[in-house]
Write a protein that holds these residues in place. Structure first.
Motif, PDB file in Angstrom:
ATOM      1  N   GLY A 170      37.295  45.243  11.474  1.00  0.00           N
ATOM      2  CA  GLY A 170      36.579  44.497  10.436  1.00  0.00           C
ATOM      3  C   GLY A 170      35.691  45.378   9.579  1.00  0.00           C
ATOM      4  O   GLY A 170      35.109  44.902   8.611  1.00  0.00           O
ATOM      5  N   HIS A 171      35.610  46.661   9.937  1.00  0.00           N
ATOM      6  CA  HIS A 171      34.680  47.571   9.257  1.00  0.00           C
ATOM      7  C   HIS A 171      35.446  48.624   8.451  1.00  0.00           C
ATOM      8  O   HIS A 171      36.395  49.198   8.943  1.00  0.00           O
ATOM      9  CB  HIS A 171      33.810  48.265  10.303  1.00  0.00           C
TER      10      HIS A 171
ATOM     11  N   SER B  44      30.655  44.486   6.829  1.00  0.00           N
ATOM     12  CA  SER B  44      31.753  44.273   7.763  1.00  0.00           C
ATOM     13  C   SER B  44      32.294  42.855   7.648  1.00  0.00           C
ATOM     14  O   SER B  44      31.567  41.927   7.288  1.00  0.00           O
ATOM     15  CB  SER B  44      31.255  44.506   9.200  1.00  0.00           C
TER      16      SER B  44
ATOM     17  N   ALA C 121      36.040  42.541   4.007  1.00  0.00           N
ATOM     18  CA  ALA C 121      34.996  43.567   4.149  1.00  0.00           C
ATOM     19  C   ALA C 121      34.790  44.270   2.814  1.00  0.00           C
ATOM     20  O   ALA C 121      35.681  44.291   1.960  1.00  0.00           O
ATOM     21  CB  ALA C 121      35.378  44.577   5.216  1.00  0.00           C
TER      22      ALA C 121
ATOM     23  N   ASP D 193      40.965  50.682   8.651  1.00  0.00           N
ATOM     24  CA  ASP D 193      39.641  50.057   8.759  1.00  0.00           C
ATOM     25  C   ASP D 193      39.637  49.197  10.019  1.00  0.00           C
ATOM     26  O   ASP D 193      40.110  48.059   9.987  1.00  0.00           O
ATOM     27  CB  ASP D 193      39.358  49.186   7.530  1.00  0.00           C
TER      28      ASP D 193
ATOM     29  N   GLU E 287      42.844  44.759   9.479  1.00  0.00           N
ATOM     30  CA  GLU E 287      41.847  44.159  10.368  1.00  0.00           C
ATOM     31  C   GLU E 287      40.571  43.801   9.610  1.00  0.00           C
ATOM     32  O   GLU E 287      39.621  43.311  10.215  1.00  0.00           O
ATOM     33  CB  GLU E 287      41.502  45.136  11.510  1.00  0.00           C
ATOM     34  N   SER E 288      40.534  44.069   8.326  1.00  0.00           N
ATOM     35  CA  SER E 288      39.246  44.023   7.637  1.00  0.00           C
ATOM     36  C   SER E 288      39.265  43.256   6.323  1.00  0.00           C
ATOM     37  O   SER E 288      38.508  43.572   5.400  1.00  0.00           O
ATOM     38  CB  SER E 288      38.748  45.454   7.433  1.00  0.00           C
TER      39      SER E 288
ATOM     40  N   TRP F 212      35.700  41.247  12.128  1.00  0.00           N
ATOM     41  CA  TRP F 212      36.929  40.575  12.581  1.00  0.00           C
ATOM     42  C   TRP F 212      36.971  40.402  14.105  1.00  0.00           C
ATOM     43  O   TRP F 212      37.167  39.297  14.605  1.00  0.00           O
ATOM     44  CB  TRP F 212      38.180  41.342  12.122  1.00  0.00           C
TER      45      TRP F 212
END
Ligand SMILES: *Cc1c(COP(=O)(O)O)cnc(C)c1O
Length: 395
Positions: A161-162, A308, A190, A158, A186-187, A311
């Motif tokens: 952030g998505h 999202s 979310a 992901d 990274e997410s 990030w």
């Protein structure tokens, strides 16, 4: 030294605007001091358990296991998913390199597939095409037609952030009998169709590196709904100890546990998760507003089925329309002390993974050319963000 060559996450010089730096203004000092005062500094301690418990609750996962890095979490998760030497694991070409490296640590080979152009995530159509056309079942085992190797797992990442479009990926995995290890590093925070990342895939991984949404300096977390998986993750990450007194070890384990000091910092950071997510949303909304109507700029996307975590805010710059390339913008901002970053070299181009399996990945290549991540620390002020926007628009 050009500003942009600084490590992301490093403290900035005064007046400079860094890409993404930690926000340490809560109970971090207080909790870390408690570790130092009591001597509970290593990988056993109350904060490790508390961080796991509170993190699990924060992402709606029944179990969470704290590990030394996000990469370690990925490595352990792949082992728990049964990935081993000479297996193949499907992952997106557009990602930070860590998940591909983790695949390698197990002895497996990455298969790099393209991302989709709309939300920049692993393309379920590319996965379907690979599984249906690139693989065949021999004696009940799904094998890559060309290499003959067993395909063992899908590793959606992901990015930025998505979330990935997880439902079609899970359907494909179930139908093909593959494991899913989700890289949600990274997410954090979310949502995919109202569900929090960390509560969806059988195994999900998070990171608390210096530039992630929450940081413990370095750290990681694995979440799962399977208590036995959680138990095995703890076992493998503490040298597979069968008898802690007599030093009997039942397997080749790892020294991958998070320390109590890091977990103390994690507990303090976690108390501010909602606040950080709200700030990230606000930063993204301001960038969106500024870029939405500018020809040649595409704001960071959010799918209708996603919430999202924003990030790392990233804008897509189309040179033909905007008049300048993403790298022109990067250099212009660099010159005025504003740090930006392109996306990662697509992994099918990485010298480190030159012997991986790959397919053409034109979308990943185009996005890497055109995308630029902009300053979006949770401590970014409105004035600083105005300066960034002005500099992007006027170059
Ligand atoms: C940050 C990150 C990781 C894990 O990083 P660590 O530094 O090992 O915590 C893994 N995958 C992706 C995509 C990342 O961005």
């Amino acid at each position: 030294m050009p500003y942009n060559s600084r490590e992301p996450g490093a403290p900035a010089a005064s007046g400079d605007i860094p890409l993404s730096v930690p926000n340490i203004g809560g109970n971090e000092w207080h909790y870390v001091k408690e570790c130092l005062d009591t001597g509970w500094v290593s990988s056993v301690g109350a904060f490790v358990e508390r961080f796991e418990r509170e993190f699990a609750a924060a992402v709606d996962a029944p179990f969470a296991v704290a590990l030394s890095t996000g990469t370690a979490a990925l490595h352990v998760a792949l082992l728990l998913a049964g990935v081993g030497p000479e297996d193949e694991v499907v992952l997106p070409a557009l990602s930070f390199i860590a998940p591909a490296n983790a695949v390698r640590y197990t002895g497996a080979i990455p298969v790099f597939l393209d991302v989709e152009p709309e939300y920049w995530q692993l393309d379920p159509a590319a996965v379907r095409a690979f599984l249906e056309e690139g693989c065949e079942r021999r004696s009940g085992i799904l094998r890559n037609r060309v290499t003959g190797r067993r395909v063992a797992a899908i590793l959606p990442v992901d990015i930025l952030g998505h979330p990935c479009d997880l439902d079609p990926l899970h359907d494909l995995a179930v139908r093909a009998g593959l494991a899913i290890v989700e890289d949600a590093t990274e997410s954090l925070g979310a949502r995919y169709r109202d569900r929090l990342l960390g509560s969806i895939s059988a195994l999900s991984c998070f990171s608390f590196n210096g530039n992630k949404l929450l940081t413990t300096g370095g750290g990681g977390m694995l979440t799962t709904a399977d208590g036995e998986m959680a138990r095995r993750a703890r076992y493998l990450s503490t040298q597979a100890k069968d008898d802690p007194v007599e030093f009997v070890h039942g397997a080749v384990g790892f020294n991958y546990r998070l320390t109590n000091v890091q977990a103390a910092m994690g507990c303090a950071q976690l108390e501010r998760l909602e606040e950080f997510l709200e700030v990230k949303r606000r930063i993204a909304a301001r960038y969106d507003e500024a870029f939405r109507k500018v020809p040649g700029l595409v704001p960071m996307p959010q799918a209708p089925w996603a919430r999202s975590a924003w990030w790392l805010y990233t804008v897509r710059v189309t040179e033909e329309t905007f008049g300048r390339s993403s790298r022109d913008v990067m250099h212009a901002l660099d010159a005025v002390g504003i740090q930006t970053r392109p996306l990662w070299q697509p992994l099918h181009r990485s010298p480190a993974h030159r012997d991986a399996v790959t397919t053409p990945c034109p979308v990943a290549e185009r996005l890497q050319q055109e995308c630029l991540s902009l300053p979006c620390s949770t401590g970014l002020t409105a004035e600083e963000q105005e300066r960034v926007i002005e500099s992007v628009l006027t170059g």
